[in-house]
Design a protein around this motif. Structure first.
Motif, PDB file in Angstrom:
ATOM      1  N   LYS A  24       0.624  -1.328   0.176  1.00 21.65           N
ATOM      2  CA  LYS A  24       0.105  -0.212  -0.128  1.00 21.65           C
ATOM      3  C   LYS A  24       0.976   1.118   0.292  1.00 21.65           C
ATOM      4  N   ARG A  67      -3.443   5.754  -0.741  1.00 25.76           N
ATOM      5  CA  ARG A  67      -4.323   5.626  -1.093  1.00 25.76           C
ATOM      6  C   ARG A  67      -4.689   4.480  -2.323  1.00 25.76           C
ATOM      7  N   TYR A  68      -3.531   3.994  -2.304  1.00 28.86           N
ATOM      8  CA  TYR A  68      -3.242   3.244  -3.905  1.00 28.86           C
ATOM      9  C   TYR A  68      -2.731   1.601  -3.494  1.00 28.86           C
ATOM     10  N   ILE A  69      -3.339   0.432  -4.165  1.00 32.43           N
ATOM     11  CA  ILE A  69      -1.902  -0.507  -3.684  1.00 32.43           C
ATOM     12  C   ILE A  69      -2.072  -1.344  -5.047  1.00 32.43           C
ATOM     13  N   ALA A  84      -7.863   2.919  -3.439  1.00 32.11           N
ATOM     14  CA  ALA A  84      -8.969   2.588  -2.590  1.00 32.11           C
ATOM     15  C   ALA A  84     -10.377   3.643  -2.414  1.00 32.11           C
TER      16      ALA A  84
END
Length: 151
Positions: free
Chosen positions: A133, A136-138, A150
């Protein structure tokens, strides 16, 4: 990051960087001198210089004997430093935010050779596992590469 930016960084570390007709390596650091093989593309030169700076910052002594486990570990550290400098997780996320979805598009956006980007993703997979992670990105590395925001 441009080749010029990396040359300035090397200069700030009091390193002398020259392009030379190297035969066995694309780049080499010895003491305060860095040699880069002339004839490489701009993208190749900056990745080679990033790795040589990685050696400057992370390794000690002569590590040319890659049959030695310690030398291999130091080589790995220098390469990971270069991958983080030229790509990094933030670079992957930024490329995604600019519409890049394939390895080719990410490499093109970050202005690195595609094989360098592929090797970086492989190293990140080894380091982080199936995903990591970032904000806010995976970023998924396995079973296939992808970036998801996300909600």
């Amino acid at each position: 990051m441009t080749y010029e930016d990396l040359l300035k960084e090397a200069d700030a570390c009091h390193l002398i960087t020259k392009e030379k007709p190297l035969r066995a390596y694309d780049g080499r650091i010895q003491g305060k001198r860095i040699a880069i093989r002339n004839g490489l593309t701009e993208r190749e030169k900056k990745c080679v210089l990033a790795e040589e700076l990685g050696h400057y910052h992370t390794t000690a002594g002569d590590i040319l004997d890659q049959t030695d486990a310690s030398d291999r570990k130091q080589e790995h550290r220098a390469r990971l430093w270069a991958y983080d400098k030229m790509i990094g997780l933030t670079g992957i996320v930024n490329a995604y935010r600019h519409g890049c979805r394939s390895l080719y598009e990410i490499a093109d956006y970050l202005e690195v050779p595609e094989d360098f980007a592929a090797q970086a993703l492989q190293q990140y997979r080894s380091k982080y596992g199936t995903h990591v992670k970032r904000g806010r990105y995976i970023i998924f590395f396995d079973p296939s590469f992808g970036v998801y925001e996300a909600i």
